[in-house]
Design an enzyme around this catalytic site. Structure first.
Site, PDB file in Angstrom:
ATOM      1  N   ASP A  67       0.818  -1.206   0.000  1.00 58.03           N
ATOM      2  CA  ASP A  67       0.000   0.000   0.000  1.00 58.03           C
ATOM      3  C   ASP A  67       0.855   1.260   0.000  1.00 58.03           C
ATOM      4  O   ASP A  67       2.063   1.226   0.256  1.00 58.03           O
ATOM      5  CB  ASP A  67      -0.971   0.006   1.199  1.00 58.03           C
ATOM      6  CG  ASP A  67      -0.366  -0.610   2.453  1.00 58.03           C
ATOM      7  OD1 ASP A  67       0.870  -0.551   2.600  1.00 58.03           O
ATOM      8  OD2 ASP A  67      -1.112  -1.139   3.281  1.00 58.03           O
ATOM      9  N   ASP A 129      -8.257  -3.940  13.795  1.00 52.57           N
ATOM     10  CA  ASP A 129      -9.593  -4.294  13.302  1.00 52.57           C
ATOM     11  C   ASP A 129      -9.543  -5.444  12.290  1.00 52.57           C
ATOM     12  O   ASP A 129     -10.514  -5.707  11.594  1.00 52.57           O
ATOM     13  CB  ASP A 129     -10.273  -3.065  12.688  1.00 52.57           C
ATOM     14  CG  ASP A 129      -9.480  -2.462  11.526  1.00 52.57           C
ATOM     15  OD1 ASP A 129      -8.439  -3.030  11.140  1.00 52.57           O
ATOM     16  OD2 ASP A 129      -9.911  -1.427  10.986  1.00 52.57           O
ATOM     17  N   HIS A 131      -7.581  -5.597   9.625  1.00 50.45           N
ATOM     18  CA  HIS A 131      -7.237  -5.241   8.238  1.00 50.45           C
ATOM     19  C   HIS A 131      -5.888  -5.822   7.837  1.00 50.45           C
ATOM     20  O   HIS A 131      -4.991  -5.997   8.666  1.00 50.45           O
ATOM     21  CB  HIS A 131      -7.305  -3.718   8.002  1.00 50.45           C
ATOM     22  CG  HIS A 131      -6.223  -2.908   8.637  1.00 50.45           C
ATOM     23  ND1 HIS A 131      -6.468  -1.854   9.488  1.00 50.45           N
ATOM     24  CD2 HIS A 131      -4.867  -2.968   8.543  1.00 50.45           C
ATOM     25  CE1 HIS A 131      -5.325  -1.309   9.867  1.00 50.45           C
ATOM     26  NE2 HIS A 131      -4.323  -1.975   9.314  1.00 50.45           N
TER      27      HIS A 131
HETATM   28  C1  F6R Z   1       1.202  -1.707   6.121  1.00 53.07           C
HETATM   29  C2  F6R Z   1      -0.065  -2.415   6.143  1.00 53.07           C
HETATM   30  C3  F6R Z   1      -0.923  -2.478   7.358  1.00 53.07           C
HETATM   31  C4  F6R Z   1      -0.135  -2.815   8.626  1.00 53.07           C
HETATM   32  C5  F6R Z   1      -1.063  -2.834   9.845  1.00 53.07           C
HETATM   33  C6  F6R Z   1      -0.322  -3.091  11.119  1.00 53.07           C
HETATM   34  O1  F6R Z   1       1.809  -1.785   4.853  1.00 53.07           O
HETATM   35  O2  F6R Z   1      -0.440  -2.926   5.138  1.00 53.07           O
HETATM   36  O3  F6R Z   1      -1.922  -3.441   7.160  1.00 53.07           O
HETATM   37  O4  F6R Z   1       0.482  -4.054   8.470  1.00 53.07           O
HETATM   38  O5  F6R Z   1      -1.741  -1.608   9.927  1.00 53.07           O
HETATM   39  O6  F6R Z   1       0.523  -2.021  11.382  1.00 53.07           O
HETATM   40  P1  F6R Z   1       1.643  -2.102  12.535  1.00 53.07           P
HETATM   41  O7  F6R Z   1       2.610  -3.136  12.100  1.00 53.07           O
HETATM   42  O8  F6R Z   1       2.257  -0.724  12.553  1.00 53.07           O
HETATM   43  O9  F6R Z   1       0.929  -2.455  13.785  1.00 53.07           O
END
Ligand code: F6R
Length: 234
Positions: A67, A129, A131
């Site tokens: 992303d 959540d 994602h």
């Molecule tokens: C980042 C991404 C997000 C993160 C997720 C967890 O490229 O795709 O899905 O993996 O938001 O973020 P952290 O690792 O900062 O807790």
């Protein structure tokens, strides 16, 4: 979907970096799917250290990131900047081989990945959540690369990287769940207590309420959790 529980993020980083490096040794022009955020940083650090020690070259490795923020005014907050400073600048990766979702003509990203031969190994983190990428709850399981509006919890979580919450971009371009599911192998890493609910839901009923639950239908997915992230699993 196979669950692997380790004591802490150091052990996970050690094992996941070994898996990445053995793929690169076996297939020097492999295609990696990469994630940003806090979770993969220890793994990227171990990849950098071991690639140096073992003289493993990434010059022909290609990568597609999950992303990228949209309408982000500050390059140092972009995921391109994150990847350069946390990985690409420290190994002999050719930046021309590193790709990020485009700001327009999004579906082209899926074509590009397919034309390159498909992602061999996709690294994922997970949001509180559930994602993956920026596929928030409610995203269609067959979605391709698209623009996603970030949910309030995600904006709040991401604000720790910004001076002020008002500076956090509210939308991003993300690989879709359908895009991610086409990866040949997936490794999702979850560390810390605040990921425990999301991991519980990932192993629960497959539902668009927890985007990561779709990984149950993927033929080769490893879920690496530390003890805290796995604490709500029976
Ligand atoms: C980042 C991404 C997000 C993160 C997720 C967890 O490229 O795709 O899905 O993996 O938001 O973020 P952290 O690792 O900062 O807790």
């Amino acid at each position: 979907m196979k669950l692997i529980v380790r004591k802490n993020d150091e052990q996970i980083a050690d094992e996941v970096s070994d898996l990445v490096l053995s793929l690169v040794k076996k297939n020097p022009s492999c295609i990696l799917g990469l994630a940003t955020g806090s979770t993969p940083i220890p793994t990227y650090k171990d990849i950098i250290r071991k690639a140096k020690e073992e003289k493993i070259s990434f010059k022909d490795v290609r990568s597609f990131n999950l992303d990228e923020y949209l309408n982000n005014k500050d390059f140092t907050q972009s995921y391109r900047y994150f990847m350069n400073s946390n990985l690409f600048d420290h190994i002999d990766m050719d930046k021309d081989n590193t790709h990020f979702p485009p700001e327009s003509d999004f579906a082209h990203y899926d074509d590009e990945i397919e034309k390159a031969g498909g992602v061999d190994l996709q690294i994922l983190g997970i949001g509180r959540d559930g994602h993956i990428g920026f596929n928030e709850p409610g995203t269609a399981f067959d979605s391709k690369t698209h623009v996603a509006a970030l949910k309030e919890t995600t904006i709040k979580d991401n604000s720790r990287f910004f001076k002020d919450i008002s500076l956090v971009p509210t939308s991003a371009v993300t690989m879709g769940l359908g895009t991610i599911m086409k990866s040949k192998k997936i490794i999702l890493i979850a560390t810390g207590k605040n990921k425990a609910e999301a991991i519980k839901a990932t192993f629960g009923k497959i539902s668009i309420d927890c985007p990561a639950s779709i990984l149950q239908n993927h033929p080769d997915t490893l879920i690496y959790c530390d003890e805290e992230a796995a604490s709500l699993l029976k």
